[in-house]
Motif scaffolding. Structure first.
Motif, PDB file in Angstrom:
ATOM      1  N   ASP A 266      -8.217   4.192  12.416  1.00  0.00           N
ATOM      2  CA  ASP A 266      -7.650   5.539  12.429  1.00  0.00           C
ATOM      3  C   ASP A 266      -8.545   6.446  11.596  1.00  0.00           C
ATOM      4  O   ASP A 266      -8.640   6.267  10.377  1.00  0.00           O
ATOM      5  CB  ASP A 266      -6.228   5.503  11.847  1.00  0.00           C
ATOM      6  N   PRO A 267      -9.221   7.414  12.207  1.00  0.00           N
ATOM      7  CA  PRO A 267     -10.104   8.290  11.433  1.00  0.00           C
ATOM      8  C   PRO A 267      -9.347   9.283  10.563  1.00  0.00           C
ATOM      9  O   PRO A 267      -9.958   9.971   9.740  1.00  0.00           O
ATOM     10  CB  PRO A 267     -10.907   9.016  12.523  1.00  0.00           C
ATOM     11  N   ILE A 268      -8.038   9.370  10.747  1.00  0.00           N
ATOM     12  CA  ILE A 268      -7.242  10.323   9.974  1.00  0.00           C
ATOM     13  C   ILE A 268      -6.483   9.603   8.862  1.00  0.00           C
ATOM     14  O   ILE A 268      -6.708   9.850   7.684  1.00  0.00           O
ATOM     15  CB  ILE A 268      -6.264  11.072  10.902  1.00  0.00           C
ATOM     16  N   PHE A 269      -5.598   8.698   9.240  1.00  0.00           N
ATOM     17  CA  PHE A 269      -4.815   7.960   8.247  1.00  0.00           C
ATOM     18  C   PHE A 269      -5.396   6.556   8.098  1.00  0.00           C
ATOM     19  O   PHE A 269      -4.979   5.623   8.774  1.00  0.00           O
ATOM     20  CB  PHE A 269      -3.340   7.913   8.655  1.00  0.00           C
ATOM     21  N   SER A 270      -6.352   6.420   7.219  1.00  0.00           N
ATOM     22  CA  SER A 270      -7.034   5.153   7.009  1.00  0.00           C
ATOM     23  C   SER A 270      -6.169   4.217   6.178  1.00  0.00           C
ATOM     24  O   SER A 270      -5.050   4.556   5.766  1.00  0.00           O
ATOM     25  CB  SER A 270      -8.362   5.393   6.285  1.00  0.00           C
ATOM     26  N   ASP A 271      -6.699   3.032   5.892  1.00  0.00           N
ATOM     27  CA  ASP A 271      -5.971   2.069   5.064  1.00  0.00           C
ATOM     28  C   ASP A 271      -5.728   2.584   3.649  1.00  0.00           C
ATOM     29  O   ASP A 271      -4.880   2.052   2.936  1.00  0.00           O
ATOM     30  CB  ASP A 271      -6.732   0.742   5.010  1.00  0.00           C
ATOM     31  N   ARG A 272      -6.456   3.589   3.252  1.00  0.00           N
ATOM     32  CA  ARG A 272      -6.203   4.208   1.946  1.00  0.00           C
ATOM     33  C   ARG A 272      -4.750   4.680   1.853  1.00  0.00           C
ATOM     34  O   ARG A 272      -4.081   4.515   0.825  1.00  0.00           O
ATOM     35  CB  ARG A 272      -7.152   5.394   1.768  1.00  0.00           C
ATOM     36  N   TYR A 273      -4.258   5.257   2.945  1.00  0.00           N
ATOM     37  CA  TYR A 273      -2.898   5.785   2.947  1.00  0.00           C
ATOM     38  C   TYR A 273      -1.867   4.670   3.111  1.00  0.00           C
ATOM     39  O   TYR A 273      -0.755   4.774   2.579  1.00  0.00           O
ATOM     40  CB  TYR A 273      -2.753   6.834   4.058  1.00  0.00           C
ATOM     41  N   LEU A 274      -2.244   3.614   3.798  1.00  0.00           N
ATOM     42  CA  LEU A 274      -1.361   2.451   3.861  1.00  0.00           C
ATOM     43  C   LEU A 274      -1.185   1.867   2.466  1.00  0.00           C
ATOM     44  O   LEU A 274      -0.069   1.521   2.059  1.00  0.00           O
ATOM     45  CB  LEU A 274      -1.933   1.397   4.809  1.00  0.00           C
ATOM     46  N   ASP A 275      -2.270   1.743   1.716  1.00  0.00           N
ATOM     47  CA  ASP A 275      -2.187   1.182   0.374  1.00  0.00           C
ATOM     48  C   ASP A 275      -1.265   2.017  -0.504  1.00  0.00           C
ATOM     49  O   ASP A 275      -0.461   1.474  -1.274  1.00  0.00           O
ATOM     50  CB  ASP A 275      -3.589   1.121  -0.246  1.00  0.00           C
ATOM     51  N   ASP A 276      -1.346   3.331  -0.364  1.00  0.00           N
ATOM     52  CA  ASP A 276      -0.458   4.202  -1.141  1.00  0.00           C
ATOM     53  C   ASP A 276       1.002   3.960  -0.772  1.00  0.00           C
ATOM     54  O   ASP A 276       1.880   3.872  -1.644  1.00  0.00           O
ATOM     55  CB  ASP A 276      -0.831   5.660  -0.901  1.00  0.00           C
ATOM     56  N   LEU A 277       1.283   3.831   0.529  1.00  0.00           N
ATOM     57  CA  LEU A 277       2.661   3.590   0.959  1.00  0.00           C
ATOM     58  C   LEU A 277       3.160   2.228   0.485  1.00  0.00           C
ATOM     59  O   LEU A 277       4.327   2.085   0.096  1.00  0.00           O
ATOM     60  CB  LEU A 277       2.758   3.694   2.481  1.00  0.00           C
ATOM     61  N   VAL A 278       2.281   1.220   0.501  1.00  0.00           N
ATOM     62  CA  VAL A 278       2.675  -0.113   0.039  1.00  0.00           C
ATOM     63  C   VAL A 278       3.026  -0.073  -1.438  1.00  0.00           C
ATOM     64  O   VAL A 278       3.978  -0.730  -1.892  1.00  0.00           O
ATOM     65  CB  VAL A 278       1.551  -1.125   0.312  1.00  0.00           C
ATOM     66  N   ARG A 279       2.297   0.699  -2.209  1.00  0.00           N
ATOM     67  CA  ARG A 279       2.590   0.809  -3.645  1.00  0.00           C
ATOM     68  C   ARG A 279       3.912   1.551  -3.886  1.00  0.00           C
ATOM     69  O   ARG A 279       4.599   1.298  -4.870  1.00  0.00           O
ATOM     70  CB  ARG A 279       1.436   1.496  -4.370  1.00  0.00           C
ATOM     71  N   ARG A 280       4.254   2.454  -2.991  1.00  0.00           N
ATOM     72  CA  ARG A 280       5.531   3.166  -3.122  1.00  0.00           C
ATOM     73  C   ARG A 280       6.701   2.344  -2.565  1.00  0.00           C
ATOM     74  O   ARG A 280       7.828   2.477  -3.036  1.00  0.00           O
ATOM     75  CB  ARG A 280       5.454   4.511  -2.394  1.00  0.00           C
ATOM     76  N   LEU A 281       6.412   1.525  -1.572  1.00  0.00           N
ATOM     77  CA  LEU A 281       7.444   0.694  -0.940  1.00  0.00           C
ATOM     78  C   LEU A 281       6.999  -0.766  -1.005  1.00  0.00           C
ATOM     79  O   LEU A 281       6.714  -1.405   0.014  1.00  0.00           O
ATOM     80  CB  LEU A 281       7.645   1.119   0.518  1.00  0.00           C
ATOM     81  N   PRO A 282       6.916  -1.351  -2.210  1.00  0.00           N
ATOM     82  CA  PRO A 282       6.360  -2.707  -2.354  1.00  0.00           C
ATOM     83  C   PRO A 282       7.169  -3.776  -1.635  1.00  0.00           C
ATOM     84  O   PRO A 282       6.665  -4.875  -1.398  1.00  0.00           O
ATOM     85  CB  PRO A 282       6.352  -2.927  -3.870  1.00  0.00           C
ATOM     86  N   HIS A 283       8.413  -3.474  -1.296  1.00  0.00           N
ATOM     87  CA  HIS A 283       9.262  -4.451  -0.604  1.00  0.00           C
ATOM     88  C   HIS A 283       9.110  -4.392   0.907  1.00  0.00           C
ATOM     89  O   HIS A 283       9.733  -5.185   1.627  1.00  0.00           O
ATOM     90  CB  HIS A 283      10.726  -4.190  -0.971  1.00  0.00           C
ATOM     91  N   ALA A 284       8.294  -3.476   1.419  1.00  0.00           N
ATOM     92  CA  ALA A 284       8.206  -3.264   2.863  1.00  0.00           C
ATOM     93  C   ALA A 284       7.514  -4.427   3.558  1.00  0.00           C
ATOM     94  O   ALA A 284       6.601  -5.055   3.017  1.00  0.00           O
ATOM     95  CB  ALA A 284       7.453  -1.970   3.163  1.00  0.00           C
TER      96      ALA A 284
END
Length: 908
Positions: A266-284
């Motif tokens: 994804d040239p827009i929402f890269s894994d950088r943004y996934l990592d941020d979401l995982v840190r906010r939702l660690p139980h996901a």
């Protein structure tokens, strides 16, 4: 921004692929705004299904509710099949899709309020699971944060709620926002829309692409696209920055079940943004689809796993709304738009170590004052010709210095640290330093190659990378994530060129005398180890401290490892266990990315330097060690004669090759343990055991009995080659191998669906489906007969390849063989592909690939226990990059099919 011509909402026309017009509805909210939405609720009721909850699906820019058509339809089919019925409401945001064009600009806060007005008008009651993609993800999360009383879960496809400090807005969005390009690309023309549609992998069918274009045919209809792009917060001063920050802070407090499905291309929402979401939702639950991109809803079959997850919520009683959606206080955040995720809580406050838990560094602590050698580096010899040696005391001091220094530069409990450092004292110290402070070590060895390493780095998304010059250059050139720390001193100009922020020597110096933070507990994550990639993209395997300590204990007990045992290892993962086992370790001189470069002289040198009694090698390394044995002198052979235990690990090995290696270490007991990255020690067998098993009628490679408290079961294959049988220990049943052990992995990293597949239909407890096929015999020994993906699906039923291959390899002219299937599944024809052992091969001359010579083909057919449609020959078997020994049968099958259907021969 000039306003567009207002027009009311409308329903979909007939004929859109995959979308039933009966699900299309229009609703007017209290403000008079009219909305278009898809809703399967009426149809559910008409079929007699009472919904247990509602999925509120919100599209992004420039898509519309058509994005969710599969979930709308599949939810109906699932209800008809007897699973809990979920209503799906997929709304078109105002100014978008077929909803009303009001001509008004709608910033983020207004869009969140709009969605609330829509659900109020709809009379939506809980439980509700929100689902969003792109900027619809942010809007759906805003609704979730504002409706905790209705919220039962959140599901997200590629999206973002936070822009990191160290990264600019993605390039495609910067271009779309740029001056005159903004209006021209988003409204005047369809450039932004067409670019988005072109991101689908594979390209969208023409009728599907036309359906996506339907609401946006004129410039007026694309006004919302322009406005959405303009609403992207580029800095803290942007009008929507505060609302984005409020939502991001609220998401970090959500405790409801969550699922994140991601397309890494994804040239827009890269894994950088996934990592941020995982840190906010660690139980996901998180799953990265390796080949998917931005339009993940079009790239993969995502709806079934989401429906399965929704069913589990219903079954567990989790699909209930209430005020428990959050922990902690609620309300708007007062921090800026680029605020980081709050630091993870002090592990000492949450960990409750078991009295029986002994951390990996306990032996290092116990020998902290010992001046005896702990780690030897054969590649770093001094002027006297002796290897560099670190004592236990020096290693303990360095571990503590690096641990404190890493904490000083910002490495915290739970942070991932990728270590791209060759085996030796530096890597050993780094591993134990990270573990001591609760950082998670990411280990992806160089054997994966550049492409494999790039996948691994982006998949794990470490916050720090410690590397030598080659690794730093790759990180810079390929855009690998993480703050870069050089493991070796660099000139200032080189540091700048490689983007290095810290040097390890300075990190260690800053940690001198500093106290260490609290130690992690047994339930904390310790490492992400990557598989070899021999059966697909390398997967990250997550281990907790409890599992790594259990592995240490299993190895120590089974192989009788003590303080004076010593280890020589050509297999890097085990080299790192030396300090944990309380014994010295050394890696011989070799190219760690190519185990086949190890020579007999290098092994002898390592044994002599360390006075080791145990030698760990991979099959590919053993092959070259045996081939180079003529170079050994009397002193080398005397050193090898002191070895007491010899292990071949990583792939099956023949009794003949193991015996040839054992002849070089005549006092050693040869072992060939069976395991995998997911469970590094499952069973074990000695050379004598292999020779005893050779008299048995069983097919496959006998890998012995379970060790270390482990258990093995087999799930029988059905006629189609699928492992559907109830797991059992019945002898003689061909099926998928299941394992259980205290040192079994915790899970795969960000591969939730892979975890589900590995745990499918397993007995109570923590079991793992290995993907290997084999059987147990009446003595409880396990025989491996190949991989599940390599099983031939013939007209006579499933055929595992290893048994026939063993027969073919008894032909004197054959060095290695692979039996693969060609033709349609269900009527596979067996084809033998052989690598010849002849003068041409020994001399390294090229062997022409293709049909085998008549005499060789006849000999192979005579030896094979199954009919062969053809016999092909290759100069070199394609193998995995880590062990150089696991044959890529899938690649060979494709090549064989091409050759036999008249295609270009080439090389496999």
């Amino acid at each position: 921004m000039p306003s567009t011509t207002p027009r009311p909402a409308d329903t979909v026309p007939p004929g859109l692929p995959g979308l039933d017009p009966r699900h299309s509805h229009v609703l007017t909210d209290a403000s008079g705004a009219s909305w278009h939405y898809l809703d399967n609720g009426p149809e559910l009721l008409a079929r007699g299904h009472e919904p247990v909850g509602t999925v509120l699906a919100v599209h992004g820019n420039p898509t519309w509710s058509y994005l969710w058509r599969r979930l709308v339809a599949d939810a109906l089919d699932a209800a008809d099949a007897g699973t809990p019925a979920w209503r799906v409401v997929a709304v078109d945001q105002l100014e978008m899709g077929l909803s009303q064009r009001t001509g008004e600009h709608r910033p983020l806060a207004r869009r969140v309020a709009d969605l609330g007005a829509f659900t109020d008008a709809l009379g939506l009651t809980g439980p509700v699971v929100t689902l969003g993609h792109d900027w619809g993800g942010v809007v759906s999360l805003g609704w979730a944060v504002d409706h905790p009383d209705l919220l039962a879960g959140v599901a997200l496809l590629n999206t973002a709620v936070h822009q990191p400090d160290d990264a600019p807005i993605p390039a495609p969005l910067r271009l779309a926002l740029a001056g005159p390009v903004h209006r021209l690309g988003t409204r005047t023309t369809r450039a932004f829309l067409e670019t988005t549609l072109a991101l689908a992998r594979p390209r969208l069918a023409a009728d599907v692409a036309a359906a996506y274009r339907l609401p946006y045919l004129s410039a007026d209809e694309r006004d919302g696209i322009e406005g959405f792009v303009a609403d992207i917060p580029t800095d803290a001063a942007h009008p929507s920055a505060a609302e984005l920050d409020r939502i991001a802070a609220g998401v970090a407090r959500l405790t409801v079940p969550a699922v994140l499905l991601w397309g890494p291309h994804d040239p827009i929402f890269s894994d950088r943004y996934l990592d941020d979401l995982v840190r906010r939702l660690p139980h996901a639950h998180v799953h990265r689809f390796a080949d998917a991109g931005h339009l993940i809803a079009e790239d993969v079959d995502w709806a079934p796993p989401v429906l399965s997850w929704l069913s589990s919520l219903s079954a567990e009683g989790s699909a209930t709304s209430g005020t428990d959606a959050f922990t902690g206080p609620r309300g708007p955040s007062t921090s800026g738009v680029r605020t980081s995720v709050p630091e993870v809580a002090d592990p000492s406050a949450s960990s409750d170590p078991s009295p029986s838990f002994v951390p990996l560094w306990a032996a290092l602590d116990a020998r902290a004052d010992d001046t005896a050698p702990a780690v030897l580096d054969m590649a770093a010899q001094g002027g006297d010709g002796r290897p560099f040696t670190a004592s236990w005391r020096a290693l303990d001091r360095q571990v503590r210095r690096i641990a404190a220094g890493l904490h000083d530069i910002g490495v915290r409990h739970g942070d991932r640290v990728s270590l791209l450092v060759e085996p030796g004292p530096t890597l050993t110290a780094l591993v134990y330093a990270c573990l001591r402070i609760g950082a998670v070590v990411v280990v992806a060895d160089a054997g994966l190659g550049v492409r494999g390493l790039t996948r691994a780095q982006r998949g794990a998304w470490p916050r720090f990378v410690v590397a030598q010059r080659k690794g730093l250059a790759a990180a810079r050139a390929l855009g690998w994530p993480g703050v870069r720390v050089s493991a070796e001193p660099l000139a200032p100009s080189v540091r700048r060129a490689l983007g290095v922020t810290h040097e390890l020597v300075n990190v260690a110096r800053s940690g001198e005398g500093r106290p260490l933070p609290p130690e992690p507990g047994p339930e904390d994550e310790a490492a992400v180890l990557f598989t070899s990639g021999s059966t697909g993209p390398a997967k990250g395997v997550v281990y907790r401290h409890a599992e790594l300590s259990a592995l240490r204990d299993a190895l120590a007990a089974h192989f009788d490892v003590g303080p004076e045992t010593g280890l020589v290892t050509g297999f890097a993962p085990f080299a790192l266990l030396g300090p944990a086992l309380g014994t010295r370790s050394v890696t011989p001189v070799m190219d760690v990315s190519s185990p086949a470069t190890l020579t007999a002289r290098a092994v002898a040198d390592a044994v002599r330097a360390s006075d080791a009694r145990i030698v760990f090698l991979s099959p590919a390394a053993i092959l070259n060690v045996v081939d180079t044995a003529d170079a050994l002198d009397g002193g080398d052979r005397a050193a090898l004669a002191r070895v007491r235990t010899f292990l071949s690990t990583g792939a099956p090995i023949s009794a003949e090759l193991l015996g040839s290696a054992a002849a070089l270490m005549p006092a050693a007991t040869p072992h060939t343990p069976y395991g995998m990255t997911e469970c590094l020690l499952v069973t074990d067998i000695t050379l004598d055991g292999i020779r005893e098993a050779a008299t048995a009628p069983d097919d496959g490679v006998c890998v012995g009995r379970p060790v270390g408290g482990g258990e093995v079961l087999v799930s029988a294959l059905d006629a189609d080659g699928a492992a559907t049988g109830a797991p059992s220990a019945a002898p003689g049943v061909l099926g998928e191998v299941l394992v259980r052990a205290g040192h079994l992995k915790e899970r795969y990293d960000r591969l939730w669906l892979t975890d589900l597949a590995a745990e499918r239909d397993t007995p109570p407890g923590r079991w793992h489906r290995t993907g290997d096929v084999g059987h147990l015999d009446d003595q409880g020994r396990l025989w491996i007969e190949g991989r599940l993906a390599h099983v031939l699906r013939t007209a006579d039923g499933p055929l595992a390849p290893v048994g026939p291959e063993q027969h073919v390899e008894r032909v004197p002219e054959v060095r290695r063989a692979a039996v693969v299937g060609v033709g349609p599944a269900g009527v596979h024809q067996a084809v033998a592909v052989v690598e010849p052992l002849d003068d041409a091969h020994r001399s390294g001359r090229h062997v022409r690939s293709g049909l085998a010579p008549d005499d060789l083909a006849a000999a192979v057919r005579a030896a094979s226990p199954v009919p062969l449609a053809a016999v092909l020959v290759v100069g070199r078997m394609p193998t995995d990059v880590r062990h150089n020994s696991k044959i890529d049968r899938i690649r060979l099958a494709a090549w064989a099919d091409r050759v036999l259907t008249g295609g270009r021969v080439g090389r496999p």
